[in-house]
Design a protein around this motif. Sequence first.
Motif, PDB file in Angstrom:
ATOM      1  N   MET A  20     -13.401 -10.976   1.181  1.00  0.00           N
ATOM      2  CA  MET A  20     -12.398 -10.637   2.192  1.00  0.00           C
ATOM      3  C   MET A  20     -12.882 -10.943   3.604  1.00  0.00           C
ATOM      4  O   MET A  20     -14.082 -10.914   3.896  1.00  0.00           O
ATOM      5  N   LYS A  21     -11.922 -11.223   4.485  1.00  0.00           N
ATOM      6  CA  LYS A  21     -12.216 -11.496   5.892  1.00  0.00           C
ATOM      7  C   LYS A  21     -11.169 -10.805   6.751  1.00  0.00           C
ATOM      8  O   LYS A  21      -9.994 -10.737   6.390  1.00  0.00           O
ATOM      9  N   GLY A  22     -11.606 -10.301   7.881  1.00  0.00           N
ATOM     10  CA  GLY A  22     -10.678  -9.688   8.814  1.00  0.00           C
ATOM     11  C   GLY A  22     -10.104  -8.370   8.329  1.00  0.00           C
ATOM     12  O   GLY A  22     -10.684  -7.679   7.500  1.00  0.00           O
ATOM     13  N   VAL A  23      -8.930  -8.050   8.867  1.00  0.00           N
ATOM     14  CA  VAL A  23      -8.237  -6.806   8.540  1.00  0.00           C
ATOM     15  C   VAL A  23      -7.151  -7.083   7.515  1.00  0.00           C
ATOM     16  O   VAL A  23      -6.319  -7.976   7.713  1.00  0.00           O
ATOM     17  N   VAL A  24      -7.166  -6.352   6.428  1.00  0.00           N
ATOM     18  CA  VAL A  24      -6.167  -6.516   5.368  1.00  0.00           C
ATOM     19  C   VAL A  24      -5.693  -5.128   4.945  1.00  0.00           C
ATOM     20  O   VAL A  24      -6.280  -4.116   5.300  1.00  0.00           O
ATOM     21  N   THR A  25      -4.620  -5.085   4.170  1.00  0.00           N
ATOM     22  CA  THR A  25      -4.138  -3.808   3.667  1.00  0.00           C
ATOM     23  C   THR A  25      -4.784  -3.500   2.320  1.00  0.00           C
ATOM     24  O   THR A  25      -5.260  -4.410   1.617  1.00  0.00           O
ATOM     25  N   VAL A  26      -4.798  -2.229   1.986  1.00  0.00           N
ATOM     26  CA  VAL A  26      -5.285  -1.818   0.669  1.00  0.00           C
ATOM     27  C   VAL A  26      -4.474  -2.515  -0.411  1.00  0.00           C
ATOM     28  O   VAL A  26      -5.013  -2.977  -1.421  1.00  0.00           O
ATOM     29  N   GLY A  27      -3.159  -2.636  -0.186  1.00  0.00           N
ATOM     30  CA  GLY A  27      -2.289  -3.296  -1.158  1.00  0.00           C
ATOM     31  C   GLY A  27      -2.678  -4.741  -1.411  1.00  0.00           C
ATOM     32  O   GLY A  27      -2.613  -5.217  -2.551  1.00  0.00           O
ATOM     33  N   GLN A  28      -3.089  -5.454  -0.350  1.00  0.00           N
ATOM     34  CA  GLN A  28      -3.526  -6.844  -0.519  1.00  0.00           C
ATOM     35  C   GLN A  28      -4.772  -6.919  -1.403  1.00  0.00           C
ATOM     36  O   GLN A  28      -4.874  -7.793  -2.270  1.00  0.00           O
ATOM     37  N   LEU A  29      -5.702  -6.025  -1.168  1.00  0.00           N
ATOM     38  CA  LEU A  29      -6.927  -6.015  -1.978  1.00  0.00           C
ATOM     39  C   LEU A  29      -6.608  -5.676  -3.433  1.00  0.00           C
ATOM     40  O   LEU A  29      -7.160  -6.290  -4.352  1.00  0.00           O
ATOM     41  N   VAL A  30      -5.720  -4.710  -3.630  1.00  0.00           N
ATOM     42  CA  VAL A  30      -5.338  -4.332  -4.988  1.00  0.00           C
ATOM     43  C   VAL A  30      -4.665  -5.511  -5.689  1.00  0.00           C
ATOM     44  O   VAL A  30      -4.929  -5.782  -6.866  1.00  0.00           O
ATOM     45  N   SER A  31      -3.810  -6.223  -4.967  1.00  0.00           N
ATOM     46  CA  SER A  31      -3.125  -7.382  -5.533  1.00  0.00           C
ATOM     47  C   SER A  31      -4.128  -8.460  -5.940  1.00  0.00           C
ATOM     48  O   SER A  31      -4.002  -9.076  -7.004  1.00  0.00           O
ATOM     49  N   GLU A  32      -5.138  -8.676  -5.095  1.00  0.00           N
ATOM     50  CA  GLU A  32      -6.150  -9.680  -5.413  1.00  0.00           C
ATOM     51  C   GLU A  32      -7.016  -9.250  -6.594  1.00  0.00           C
ATOM     52  O   GLU A  32      -7.525 -10.092  -7.333  1.00  0.00           O
ATOM     53  N   CYS A  33      -7.174  -7.939  -6.765  1.00  0.00           N
ATOM     54  CA  CYS A  33      -7.920  -7.443  -7.927  1.00  0.00           C
ATOM     55  C   CYS A  33      -7.168  -7.749  -9.217  1.00  0.00           C
ATOM     56  O   CYS A  33      -7.781  -8.038 -10.256  1.00  0.00           O
ATOM     57  N   GLY A  34      -5.844  -7.644  -9.164  1.00  0.00           N
ATOM     58  CA  GLY A  34      -5.020  -7.956 -10.324  1.00  0.00           C
ATOM     59  C   GLY A  34      -5.080  -6.938 -11.446  1.00  0.00           C
ATOM     60  O   GLY A  34      -4.720  -7.264 -12.586  1.00  0.00           O
ATOM     61  N   ILE A  35      -5.519  -5.729 -11.131  1.00  0.00           N
ATOM     62  CA  ILE A  35      -5.620  -4.718 -12.200  1.00  0.00           C
ATOM     63  C   ILE A  35      -4.925  -3.407 -11.779  1.00  0.00           C
ATOM     64  O   ILE A  35      -5.276  -2.328 -12.222  1.00  0.00           O
TER      65      ILE A  35
END
Length: 225
Positions: free
Chosen positions: A173-188
Motif C-alpha cells: 500500500m501507498k498513501g492514504v486509503v480506506t479500510v474498505g479498499q484494503l479489505v477489497s484487495e485482501c479478497g477475503i
Amino acid sequence: MTDLSLGGGIRLPAASRGNRDTQVGSTHHFSGGIVLGDGCGVRYGLESHLEACAALLLSYRQDVAEITEQVLFEWFDEDGVIHKHFIDFIKLSPNGTKVGYAVRPTARVSARYLAELSRIKEQAIGQGYLADFRLFTEADVCPIELFNAKLFHSVRRPDCFGDVVAQDVFNKMKGVVTVGQLVSECGIEGMGFRAVVRLIKSGHLQMLNYERISYETMVFKASLI
C-alpha cells in the motif's frame, strides 16, 4: 504462567493477578470477568459496568503494556492508623511507569472520598509506588474509543491465513486509503476486515481521523511489519 491444557488443546487464561477476589455474583450491581492480553490472556474480575469499560479502554491504548486490577496499597490516616485500599486498576506503561485508577461513578464521589483518594495519592507517589493516581468516572468513557476497544477485543485472536494476506496488502500500500479498499484487495471479506483492524490495533496502520473504525475509515502506513 502455567499452561493448562484440555483434551482439545485449549489453553485456559492465567488467573487474576489482583490481591483481592472480586464478587462472582451480586443482586445489587454488575459483576463479572473479562480475559485480556495476548495469547490465552489473563482473567480480570469486574464489579461494575464502569470497571468493564475502564478495563477495555486502558488495555487497548497504545501506551499501555499491561494492567492489573485490585492491587493492595496500605496507607495511613492523620492519626497514623494503617488502612488497606485496593486500587481498581494499575496501568503499566512500556517505560515502566505505573499509574493507578480509582473507578467510581460521579454520583458516588463524595468530598470525603476525594479527600481519602488525595491522601492515598500523596503517599503512593511519595513512596515511588505510583507515578500518578487518577479518578476514573463515566466522564472518562469516550464512546468512540470504547467502540474501537470493543472491536479490537473482538478480533484479538490472530488468523494464520487472513493476517498473512493482509500483511501482503499492507506491504504494497501507498498513501492514504480506506479500510474498505484494503479489505477489497485482501479478497477475503470479513477475514480481511478483521486482519486490517488488527493492523490498526498493533499500530502498523494509523487512522487519519479520530472516529469509529469502519470500512470508510481512512488509514496510512505508520510502521513497517
